[in-house]
Every structure is written in structure tokens, then in C-alpha cells.
Scaffold this motif. Structure first.
Motif, PDB file in Angstrom:
ATOM      1  N   ILE A 197     159.262 101.754  -3.643  1.00 48.40           N
ATOM      2  CA  ILE A 197     159.782 100.608  -3.420  1.00 48.40           C
ATOM      3  C   ILE A 197     160.055  99.459  -4.683  1.00 48.40           C
ATOM      4  O   ILE A 197     160.639  98.737  -4.850  1.00 48.40           O
ATOM      5  CB  ILE A 197     158.715  99.359  -2.116  1.00 48.40           C
ATOM      6  CG1 ILE A 197     158.708  99.930  -1.085  1.00 48.40           C
ATOM      7  CG2 ILE A 197     159.549  97.865  -2.592  1.00 48.40           C
ATOM      8  CD1 ILE A 197     157.699  98.941   0.138  1.00 48.40           C
ATOM      9  N   SER A 198     158.862  99.397  -5.133  1.00 45.94           N
ATOM     10  CA  SER A 198     159.014  98.589  -7.117  1.00 45.94           C
ATOM     11  C   SER A 198     159.756 100.127  -7.465  1.00 45.94           C
ATOM     12  O   SER A 198     160.910  98.668  -7.659  1.00 45.94           O
ATOM     13  CB  SER A 198     157.673  99.172  -7.009  1.00 45.94           C
ATOM     14  OG  SER A 198     156.995  98.019  -8.874  1.00 45.94           O
ATOM     15  N   THR A 199     159.565 100.502  -7.957  1.00 47.16           N
ATOM     16  CA  THR A 199     161.270 101.450  -8.384  1.00 47.16           C
ATOM     17  C   THR A 199     162.592 101.150  -7.671  1.00 47.16           C
ATOM     18  O   THR A 199     163.326 101.503  -9.182  1.00 47.16           O
ATOM     19  CB  THR A 199     160.933 103.029  -8.893  1.00 47.16           C
ATOM     20  OG1 THR A 199     161.052 103.508  -6.830  1.00 47.16           O
ATOM     21  CG2 THR A 199     159.254 103.362  -9.233  1.00 47.16           C
ATOM     22  N   SER A 200     162.379 101.355  -6.701  1.00 51.95           N
ATOM     23  CA  SER A 200     163.918 100.641  -6.180  1.00 51.95           C
ATOM     24  C   SER A 200     164.327  99.526  -6.280  1.00 51.95           C
ATOM     25  O   SER A 200     165.725  99.823  -6.638  1.00 51.95           O
ATOM     26  CB  SER A 200     163.785 100.968  -4.289  1.00 51.95           C
ATOM     27  OG  SER A 200     162.938 102.446  -4.032  1.00 51.95           O
ATOM     28  N   PHE A 201     163.564  99.144  -6.583  1.00 51.29           N
ATOM     29  CA  PHE A 201     163.899  97.091  -7.220  1.00 51.29           C
ATOM     30  C   PHE A 201     164.919  97.449  -8.324  1.00 51.29           C
ATOM     31  O   PHE A 201     165.422  96.922  -8.673  1.00 51.29           O
ATOM     32  CB  PHE A 201     162.307  96.006  -6.865  1.00 51.29           C
ATOM     33  CG  PHE A 201     162.999  95.574  -5.451  1.00 51.29           C
ATOM     34  CD1 PHE A 201     163.454  94.664  -5.307  1.00 51.29           C
ATOM     35  CD2 PHE A 201     161.758  95.879  -4.396  1.00 51.29           C
ATOM     36  CE1 PHE A 201     163.316  93.945  -4.001  1.00 51.29           C
ATOM     37  CE2 PHE A 201     161.460  95.092  -3.018  1.00 51.29           C
ATOM     38  CZ  PHE A 201     161.837  94.262  -3.077  1.00 51.29           C
ATOM     39  N   SER A 202     163.282  98.297  -9.189  1.00 50.53           N
ATOM     40  CA  SER A 202     164.100  98.436 -10.754  1.00 50.53           C
ATOM     41  C   SER A 202     165.989  99.417 -10.464  1.00 50.53           C
ATOM     42  O   SER A 202     166.527  98.423 -11.032  1.00 50.53           O
ATOM     43  CB  SER A 202     163.426  99.335 -11.559  1.00 50.53           C
ATOM     44  OG  SER A 202     161.704  98.172 -11.269  1.00 50.53           O
ATOM     45  N   GLY A 203     165.402 100.212  -9.914  1.00 51.41           N
ATOM     46  CA  GLY A 203     166.495 101.007 -10.294  1.00 51.41           C
ATOM     47  C   GLY A 203     167.985 100.239  -9.610  1.00 51.41           C
ATOM     48  O   GLY A 203     169.135 100.180  -9.301  1.00 51.41           O
ATOM     49  N   CYS A 204     168.243  99.433  -8.734  1.00 54.85           N
ATOM     50  CA  CYS A 204     168.588  98.270  -7.598  1.00 54.85           C
ATOM     51  C   CYS A 204     169.144  97.907  -9.064  1.00 54.85           C
ATOM     52  O   CYS A 204     170.470  96.298  -8.827  1.00 54.85           O
ATOM     53  CB  CYS A 204     168.511  97.716  -6.080  1.00 54.85           C
ATOM     54  SG  CYS A 204     168.714  99.655  -5.035  1.00 54.85           S
ATOM     55  N   GLY A 205     168.752  97.330  -9.302  1.00 56.50           N
ATOM     56  CA  GLY A 205     168.451  96.506 -10.462  1.00 56.50           C
ATOM     57  C   GLY A 205     169.197  96.161 -11.607  1.00 56.50           C
ATOM     58  O   GLY A 205     170.596  95.661 -11.926  1.00 56.50           O
ATOM     59  N   ARG A 206     169.306  97.553 -12.051  1.00 53.29           N
ATOM     60  CA  ARG A 206     170.384  98.157 -13.129  1.00 53.29           C
ATOM     61  C   ARG A 206     171.092  98.438 -12.713  1.00 53.29           C
ATOM     62  O   ARG A 206     172.930  97.412 -13.592  1.00 53.29           O
ATOM     63  CB  ARG A 206     169.090  99.221 -13.334  1.00 53.29           C
ATOM     64  CG  ARG A 206     167.819  99.553 -14.805  1.00 53.29           C
ATOM     65  CD  ARG A 206     167.717 100.138 -15.299  1.00 53.29           C
ATOM     66  NE  ARG A 206     167.490 101.190 -14.171  1.00 53.29           N
ATOM     67  CZ  ARG A 206     166.087 101.839 -14.278  1.00 53.29           C
ATOM     68  NH1 ARG A 206     165.265 101.368 -14.436  1.00 53.29           N
ATOM     69  NH2 ARG A 206     165.933 103.077 -12.361  1.00 53.29           N
ATOM     70  N   LEU A 207     171.880  98.636 -11.441  1.00 50.73           N
ATOM     71  CA  LEU A 207     172.905  99.102 -10.944  1.00 50.73           C
ATOM     72  C   LEU A 207     173.709  97.732 -10.770  1.00 50.73           C
ATOM     73  O   LEU A 207     174.658  97.314 -10.726  1.00 50.73           O
ATOM     74  CB  LEU A 207     172.545 100.119  -9.406  1.00 50.73           C
ATOM     75  CG  LEU A 207     174.684  99.964  -8.265  1.00 50.73           C
ATOM     76  CD1 LEU A 207     175.024 100.715  -9.821  1.00 50.73           C
ATOM     77  CD2 LEU A 207     173.938 100.937  -7.556  1.00 50.73           C
ATOM     78  N   ALA A 208     172.948  96.503 -10.270  1.00 53.96           N
ATOM     79  CA  ALA A 208     173.739  95.407 -10.237  1.00 53.96           C
ATOM     80  C   ALA A 208     173.910  95.183 -10.959  1.00 53.96           C
ATOM     81  O   ALA A 208     175.214  94.364 -11.833  1.00 53.96           O
ATOM     82  CB  ALA A 208     172.533  94.404  -8.883  1.00 53.96           C
ATOM     83  N   GLU A 209     173.305  94.730 -12.946  1.00 54.32           N
ATOM     84  CA  GLU A 209     173.284  94.674 -13.562  1.00 54.32           C
ATOM     85  C   GLU A 209     174.490  94.882 -14.145  1.00 54.32           C
ATOM     86  O   GLU A 209     175.556  93.723 -14.745  1.00 54.32           O
ATOM     87  CB  GLU A 209     171.812  94.671 -14.568  1.00 54.32           C
ATOM     88  CG  GLU A 209     172.970  94.019 -16.111  1.00 54.32           C
ATOM     89  CD  GLU A 209     171.685  94.207 -16.903  1.00 54.32           C
ATOM     90  OE1 GLU A 209     171.210  94.150 -17.847  1.00 54.32           O
ATOM     91  OE2 GLU A 209     169.980  94.940 -16.492  1.00 54.32           O
ATOM     92  N   ALA A 210     174.756  96.218 -14.059  1.00 55.94           N
ATOM     93  CA  ALA A 210     175.946  96.815 -14.785  1.00 55.94           C
ATOM     94  C   ALA A 210     177.500  96.476 -13.780  1.00 55.94           C
ATOM     95  O   ALA A 210     178.427  96.482 -14.365  1.00 55.94           O
ATOM     96  CB  ALA A 210     176.005  98.602 -14.593  1.00 55.94           C
ATOM     97  N   MET A 211     177.205  96.526 -12.529  1.00 57.04           N
ATOM     98  CA  MET A 211     178.429  96.369 -11.615  1.00 57.04           C
ATOM     99  C   MET A 211     178.736  94.631 -11.896  1.00 57.04           C
ATOM    100  O   MET A 211     179.541  94.592 -11.763  1.00 57.04           O
ATOM    101  CB  MET A 211     178.113  95.940 -10.153  1.00 57.04           C
ATOM    102  CG  MET A 211     177.604  97.982  -9.762  1.00 57.04           C
ATOM    103  SD  MET A 211     177.467  97.967  -8.184  1.00 57.04           S
ATOM    104  CE  MET A 211     178.935  97.390  -7.458  1.00 57.04           C
ATOM    105  N   GLY A 212     178.069  93.255 -12.191  1.00 60.77           N
ATOM    106  CA  GLY A 212     177.953  92.431 -12.896  1.00 60.77           C
ATOM    107  C   GLY A 212     178.868  91.901 -14.084  1.00 60.77           C
ATOM    108  O   GLY A 212     179.650  91.092 -13.744  1.00 60.77           O
ATOM    109  N   ARG A 213     178.141  92.387 -15.135  1.00 62.75           N
ATOM    110  CA  ARG A 213     178.873  92.691 -16.282  1.00 62.75           C
ATOM    111  C   ARG A 213     180.720  93.542 -15.799  1.00 62.75           C
ATOM    112  O   ARG A 213     180.865  92.804 -17.177  1.00 62.75           O
ATOM    113  CB  ARG A 213     178.419  93.865 -16.959  1.00 62.75           C
ATOM    114  CG  ARG A 213     176.978  93.180 -17.614  1.00 62.75           C
ATOM    115  CD  ARG A 213     175.890  94.084 -19.004  1.00 62.75           C
ATOM    116  NE  ARG A 213     175.428  93.407 -19.176  1.00 62.75           N
ATOM    117  CZ  ARG A 213     173.664  93.128 -20.045  1.00 62.75           C
ATOM    118  NH1 ARG A 213     173.937  94.632 -20.578  1.00 62.75           N
ATOM    119  NH2 ARG A 213     173.197  92.908 -20.068  1.00 62.75           N
ATOM    120  N   HIS A 214     180.792  94.167 -15.050  1.00 59.46           N
ATOM    121  CA  HIS A 214     181.957  94.833 -14.644  1.00 59.46           C
ATOM    122  C   HIS A 214     182.419  94.391 -13.777  1.00 59.46           C
ATOM    123  O   HIS A 214     184.189  94.671 -13.881  1.00 59.46           O
ATOM    124  CB  HIS A 214     181.538  96.407 -14.669  1.00 59.46           C
ATOM    125  CG  HIS A 214     181.305  96.654 -16.380  1.00 59.46           C
ATOM    126  ND1 HIS A 214     180.032  97.045 -16.617  1.00 59.46           N
ATOM    127  CD2 HIS A 214     182.131  97.479 -17.215  1.00 59.46           C
ATOM    128  CE1 HIS A 214     180.259  97.726 -17.435  1.00 59.46           C
ATOM    129  NE2 HIS A 214     181.062  97.863 -18.016  1.00 59.46           N
TER     130      HIS A 214
END
Length: 256
Positions: A197-214
Motif C-alpha cells: 500500500i505504501s509503495t503504491s501511494f509513492s508510485g501513484c504520487g510520482r505518476l500524478a506529479e508527471a501528469m500534473g506537470r504535463h
């Protein structure tokens, strides 16, 4: 269904509570899970290897593995074809090694070594555990089953096969050994899931960050926090969506 098993609503309530705590913890501070991940993975490997070794030593039976199996009839060809992709799901975590290449100090060397060792370890351990489990709970013909055959692994222990194997191994020795093995399986399984669960939060956070910047998500999702190193909006969004999936799944349990 065991008498002490949780109902779907009770299990969903526990899951929601865990997600609320995890979301709050990820929003409160940056979490360092590397050391914890190594420890939990090592303990889980020790537990599984122990079950495999003890299971094969105490329960292995070639006749149990082959008795009641007639490929094409029990199981049917359709069931066998369906089982192959299900078995492959057990190896889908191997790509996690390459996905963490950006965080490796020496990716050219450490990533290939990690992939090779992971494949070898997973294949050997899974095959040994499966052999022990199939010996402990041999298949038998059942015309009412989809595969024309069944096993206690597919009925009583469908949702907890490792616990079933631990119980069967423990039945060959003192009761405290069975209790210790069941507790060990349960604790390591819970720790692995919480870590996932914890690592999935991190993975989703990185993905959302990239999508938000683009501009694929609102800019809010691309704004990182110095304290969290992830966008707070992404962490909160993942928590809310996860809870929503669990609630909907519990409300419509058993329906298509």
C-alpha cells in the motif's frame, strides 16, 4: 467459509480504516520504507522457505501430486488454459526491480543482478511451496466443479492457502508449532500488504506529479511538497479513490 471469518462488510470497514491511517501518515510526513521493506521481504522469504522445506519433508507424496489428475479431463483443457495466466500473475512483481532503476546507485550492475536473483528465488520458492501444498491437499474428482476436479486449496483454503499449508504442517508436530507458523504467515502477509500500500501511494504520487506537470491532470497534482516530496493532492486523491473502490466492491459483492 470458516466460522471466525470476517464478513465482506467487516473486512471492508477494516480496509477503509487502514487506508485512512495510511493516507494520513503519508500526508503527515515523508516515509522511509527502504529498510522496512528489506526486513519484511527477508522475513517473508524465511517463512515461505520454511513452509516449503518442512512441507516437502513431511508431506511430499508423488502419488498425491499425480492422483486424480488426468489432463484434459481433470482439469479440463479450458480450466488449464485459464490457469496459466493466473499462475503468471504470481510473477508480475518482478518488473518492480527495473522500475526502481532510477533510484539505484549503480543501475547497470545492480538491476541485472537483482532481476536474475529475483527470478531464480521466486521460481524456486514458488515451485517448492506449490509442491508442498499440492501434496498436503491432493486433488480429487468432482463433476460439479468447473475443472471437473477440486481440492481443499480451492474450497476451504481458497483465500488463505499459506495458512492451510501451515496448519497441515503443524498437525505433524506439537500444537505450538502450528500456532507459531500460522502467526508467522499472518504477520508477514499483513506486513507485505501494508508495505505494498505504501509503495503504491509513492508510485501513484510520482505518476500524478508527471501528469500534473504535463497538463494531463489539474496543475494542483503537479505541485510537490518539500516535506513529502510528493504532491499532497495526489496522495489524498489516491486514498479517496482507493476507499471508494473498496466501498463499491463491498456494496456490490457477488454481483457482476
Amino acid at each position: 467459509q470458516r466460522p471466525n471469518a470476517l464478513s465482506v462488510r467487516e473486512a471492508a470497514a477494516y480496509a477503509v480504516a487502514i487506508l485512512i491511517v495510511m493516507t494520513g501518515a503519508r500526508l503527515a510526513r515523508r516515509t522511509e520504507i527502504y529498510t522496512a521493506g528489506v526486513i519484511v521481504a527477508a522475513l517473508d522469504l524465511i517463512v515461505q522457505v520454511s513452509l516449503a522445506v518442512l512441507g516437502i519433508m513431511l508431506l511430499f507424496s508423488w502419488s498425491s501430486l499425480t492422483h486424480g489428475i488426468d489432463v484434459g479431463s481433470v482439469p479440463t483443457w479450458n480450466s488449464l488454459a485459464f490457469a496459466f495466466p493466473i499462475a503468471m500473475i504470481g510473477y508480475t512483481g518482478l518488473e518492480k526491480v527495473s522500475s526502481l532503476a532510477a533510484y539505484a546507485k549503480d543501475p547497470e550492475r545492480s538491476v541485472p543482478d537483482s532481476v536474475r536473483s529475483s527470478v531464480f528465488t521466486v521460481v524456486i520458492v514458488y515451485a517448492a511451496v506449490a509442491t508442498a501444498a499440492a501434496s498436503a491437499f491432493p486433488a480429487h474428482a468432482d463433476a460439479s466443479a468447473t475443472a471437473h476436479g477440486t481440492s481443499l486449496l480451492a474450497t476451504k483454503w481458497e483465500n488463505a492457502p499459506m495458512l492451510g499449508l501451515a496448519e497441515r504442517i503443524g498437525s505433524h508436530g506439537p500444537h505450538w508449532i502450528e500456532v507459531a507458523m500460522r502467526v508467522g504467515v499472518g504477520l508477514t502477509a499483513c506486513a507485505i500488504l501494508i508495505l505494498a500500500i505504501s509503495t503504491s501511494f509513492s508510485g501513484c504520487g510520482r505518476l500524478a506529479e508527471a501528469m500534473g506537470r504535463h497538463d494531463q491532470l489539474p496543475p494542483l497534482f503537479g505541485r510537490t511538497s518539500r516535506r513529502l516530496l510528493h504532491p499532497p493532492a495526489a496522495i489524498l486523491g489516491v486514498g479517496v479513490l482507493s476507499i471508494g473502490f473498496i466501498v463499491v466492491g463491498a456494496l456490490y459483492h457477488g454481483q457482476e
